[in-house]
Design a protein around this motif. Sequence first.
Motif, mmCIF file in Angstrom:
data_model
loop_
_atom_site.group_PDB
_atom_site.id
_atom_site.type_symbol
_atom_site.label_atom_id
_atom_site.label_comp_id
_atom_site.label_asym_id
_atom_site.label_seq_id
_atom_site.Cartn_x
_atom_site.Cartn_y
_atom_site.Cartn_z
ATOM 1 N N ARG A 132 20.615 28.497 37.421
ATOM 2 C CA ARG A 132 19.831 27.260 37.374
ATOM 3 C C ARG A 132 19.265 26.911 38.762
ATOM 4 N NH1 ARG A 132 16.751 23.601 34.642
ATOM 5 N NH2 ARG A 132 16.794 21.665 35.792
ATOM 6 N N ALA A 174 18.922 22.464 30.905
ATOM 7 C CA ALA A 174 19.947 22.654 31.928
ATOM 8 C C ALA A 174 21.324 22.272 31.385
ATOM 9 C CB ALA A 174 19.616 21.818 33.166
ATOM 10 N N GLY A 185 14.023 27.766 29.753
ATOM 11 C CA GLY A 185 15.357 27.243 29.470
ATOM 12 C C GLY A 185 16.013 28.014 28.338
ATOM 13 N N PRO A 238 25.327 19.784 34.091
ATOM 14 C CA PRO A 238 24.749 20.508 35.216
ATOM 15 C C PRO A 238 24.933 19.679 36.489
ATOM 16 C CG PRO A 238 23.023 19.559 33.839
ATOM 17 C CD PRO A 238 24.326 19.298 33.147
ATOM 18 N N ASP A 247 13.533 19.747 30.446
ATOM 19 C CA ASP A 247 14.154 20.539 31.495
ATOM 20 C C ASP A 247 15.634 20.187 31.633
ATOM 21 O OD1 ASP A 247 13.857 22.474 33.542
ATOM 22 O OD2 ASP A 247 13.908 20.877 35.041
ATOM 23 N N GLU A 248 15.940 18.893 31.585
ATOM 24 C CA GLU A 248 17.346 18.475 31.686
ATOM 25 C C GLU A 248 18.157 18.911 30.474
ATOM 26 O OE1 GLU A 248 17.778 14.258 32.445
ATOM 27 O OE2 GLU A 248 16.388 14.387 34.135
ATOM 28 N N THR A 261 26.153 30.421 35.961
ATOM 29 C CA THR A 261 25.150 29.535 35.371
ATOM 30 C C THR A 261 24.665 28.510 36.391
ATOM 31 O OG1 THR A 261 26.967 28.290 34.397
ATOM 32 C CG2 THR A 261 25.780 29.742 32.940
ATOM 33 N N THR A 262 25.560 28.053 37.279
ATOM 34 C CA THR A 262 25.119 27.139 38.333
ATOM 35 C C THR A 262 24.061 27.798 39.214
ATOM 36 O OG1 THR A 262 27.301 26.136 38.364
ATOM 37 C CG2 THR A 262 25.890 25.708 40.256
ATOM 38 N N ASP A 267 17.126 31.462 29.655
ATOM 39 C CA ASP A 267 18.364 31.394 30.438
ATOM 40 C C ASP A 267 19.561 31.219 29.519
ATOM 41 O OD1 ASP A 267 16.985 31.667 32.783
ATOM 42 O OD2 ASP A 267 17.070 29.559 33.353
#
Lengths: 430, 430
Positions: free
Chosen positions: A322, B238, A237, B250, B234-235, A318-319, A240
Amino acid sequence: VTQPKELREVQQHISLGQFAQAAEELSRLQATDQSDLLETLSEGQAAEVFRFLDPAYQARVLEELSPPRVLRLVETLDPDDRARLLEEIPAEVARRLLSGLTLSAELMGYPPESAGRYMTPEFLALAPGMTAGEALAEIRRKGRTAETIYTLPVVQPDGIVFGVVHLRELVMADPDRRVKDLVDPGIEAVLATEDRERAARLIQTTDALAVPVTDARGRLVGLVTADDAMDILDEEGAEDLARAGGASEPLDRPYFSVSILQLARARVVWLLALAVAATLTVNVLNVFEDTLATVVTLALFIPLLIGTGGNAGAQSATTLVRAMSVGEVESGDLSRIVLREAAAGALLGTMLAAVGFLPVWLFAGGRIATVIALTLIGICAWASLIGAVVPLTARRLGIDPAVASAPFITTLIDATGLILYFLIAHAVLF
Amino acid sequence: VTQPKELREVQQHISLGQFAQAAEELSRLQATDQSDLLETLSEGQAAEVFRFLDPAYQARVLEELSPPRVLRLVETLDPDDRARLLEEIPAEVARRLLSGLTLSAELMGYPPESAGRYMTPEFLALAPGMTAGEALAEIRRKGRTAETIYTLPVVQPDGIVFGVVHLRELVMADPDRRVKDLVDPGIEAVLATEDRERAARLIQTTDALAVPVTDARGRLVGLVTADDAMDILDEEGAEDLARAGGASEPLDRPYFSVSILQLARARVVWLLALAVAATLTVNVLNVFEDTLATVVTLALFIPLLIGTGGNAGAQSATTLVRAMSVGEVESGDLSRIVLREAAAGALLGTMLAAVGFLPVWLFAGGRIATVIALTLIGICAWASLIGAVVPLTARRLGIDPAVASAPFITTLIDATGLILYFLIAHAVLF
């Protein structure tokens, strides 16, 4: 500068046995203070605090300590943590350490960011034919050295993985039930050479607290555990995010421990590359310089238009980054994605054009307003398409999709969006 | 469209007992196919597959199923998963379900993204005075209904948390040792109203597979477990990524299950807000329109300069957002950060100016080259400062720092950077 308050906090956490918290406080100190403090601790306390430090920190502390002390500290680490520490320290120091250590060299043979690098070879394996009672006795006898006993690999006599069994099932089951009947069929093994993220996602999406790691022939070589999985997901994460923000890697050590020169050095390569790519926009505008000189009003909208295009492109990039990282989208889905993103982008652009048309008309007249509206629709469709296609194509070509992340896409959209703008302006105005 | 290959794969996974994998395959089907398939399964199988689905998916599937079936499926979920599902379904359906369920309403009382929303109230608590042997017997007797038995809360008779004990310690210890002597002093409790990320980071940085959650008086109300911690991290990752890419949230469901209209709707608010903010740049350029008309060459460098500034700002913003989320940086560190980032930015700008000066001289002459070089230094210092200060200030004011994320900072830098550019140009050229 020594910070007595933080020193006192470290010592207080240690006296309470709160070693993770002590390590966190210790991270805020200077490297020399850290090693001074570790020298004052008993061997056992120092080892407990040391193992909770980030690998980048452990490396810094080691440089300040005496060699025999270093060796003893490193030996207390779990093998997978040891492998990650070795990556952080200078090659020459690593060689010296390796000669005194076992096992780590083996883990270092796997590629960076592979499951093999993150596994522990210190597991306790059960046989399929054991009973639950025998398995529990075995765990009591040998479990001390295993990194986890909560998810246990079950291995055939030939070394091939039969499955995994949860300690919970062993504790709850009738002691006479066979281990092979308690195996969780939902847990797959991963190859040591596979991406670390696959192992982490398996742990995340199943009930497992560890997944077995095998060689190409299916023989057990280690376990990736839940604590590693958490670190992996967190690091992926962070990677990214760093790339979306225009840096090749996240800082691998806490913010304040990085010097200003290191901060600048970590950022300059990408910034320079982006600036060089942005000279494209100078060239495009140079071609249209006469148009600009005739209608200077067109220049006023350049930042607005390319900024909006860049933002639309960053949204779809970014969408998709992910979606790829959680496995929802494969590079084979390219054509479906092109259609979806271009349509969504055109729809977005139309909404923006509808909102902006009247104000621009009042500010700069109907013909300029028409140019701006048409450019908004075109640039949003184009930017959304580029933002989705570039990361997917990069992955298909085996290039890290992060190279195709938001800032590069934005720069690409800047240059091509300007061409679109001036072509539309020419068609409408002249 | 029914996709027979994927249907077959779901059924195959189910027959092997691989329910997580079955759920993943099921996610790729249309909602009606999903519920049709669930209807064909036995009650037990359907429940197993259902619990591995994402909450957003569970909600979609429920809308297609008959009410008694819905109630039975939802009842098989763990209470924390049930609470998250209830957030996803329409309010009226949720009300109907709640009347048939227990416990979830209690979890729903905690604020969104708090530890209380993510905890399970189905724990097995031990008493400090029990022996290890008694504790294991208690676990065998009552452990079936607990969500985890690997990290167990130890609770005093008055309900106050005494600590936690790991199943590993209980299994390995002499059966006569007291539970209170086996407690792990490194594991703290969190308040039910605290941020979910704090609970997750505690699990990540310690050996715990769960942390106890308490009310304001220190009484145990639940446990956040390692699988929840993984989802939380993880969320959160994101979310940071989505915001860096210019979206408020997201996508909470897989990419292909979102329609083009939904994609556009999810993006339009931020894009519109950014475009409105970008009208600042139109105003700035309007003020300097005479300068632009006199020296059109200045217009050629606008996208390059504001692009570079935006990238430098995004770099420092993402660094600081990450540093805040792992707790390395507090909003009180503001003045130190301002100095660091401004210095690093000036250094970065100087490096870029050094590289760019000669090519710009050859292209546009010495005076323009001087303007560009000075602007690069100024804009990088300013952008790095803004990129760091805005997220920190946002947090201090209690605004979500994500609102101050890369795209907004970039737009702010665009407008202010243009002012800087034209001021420098005026000083050097006129």
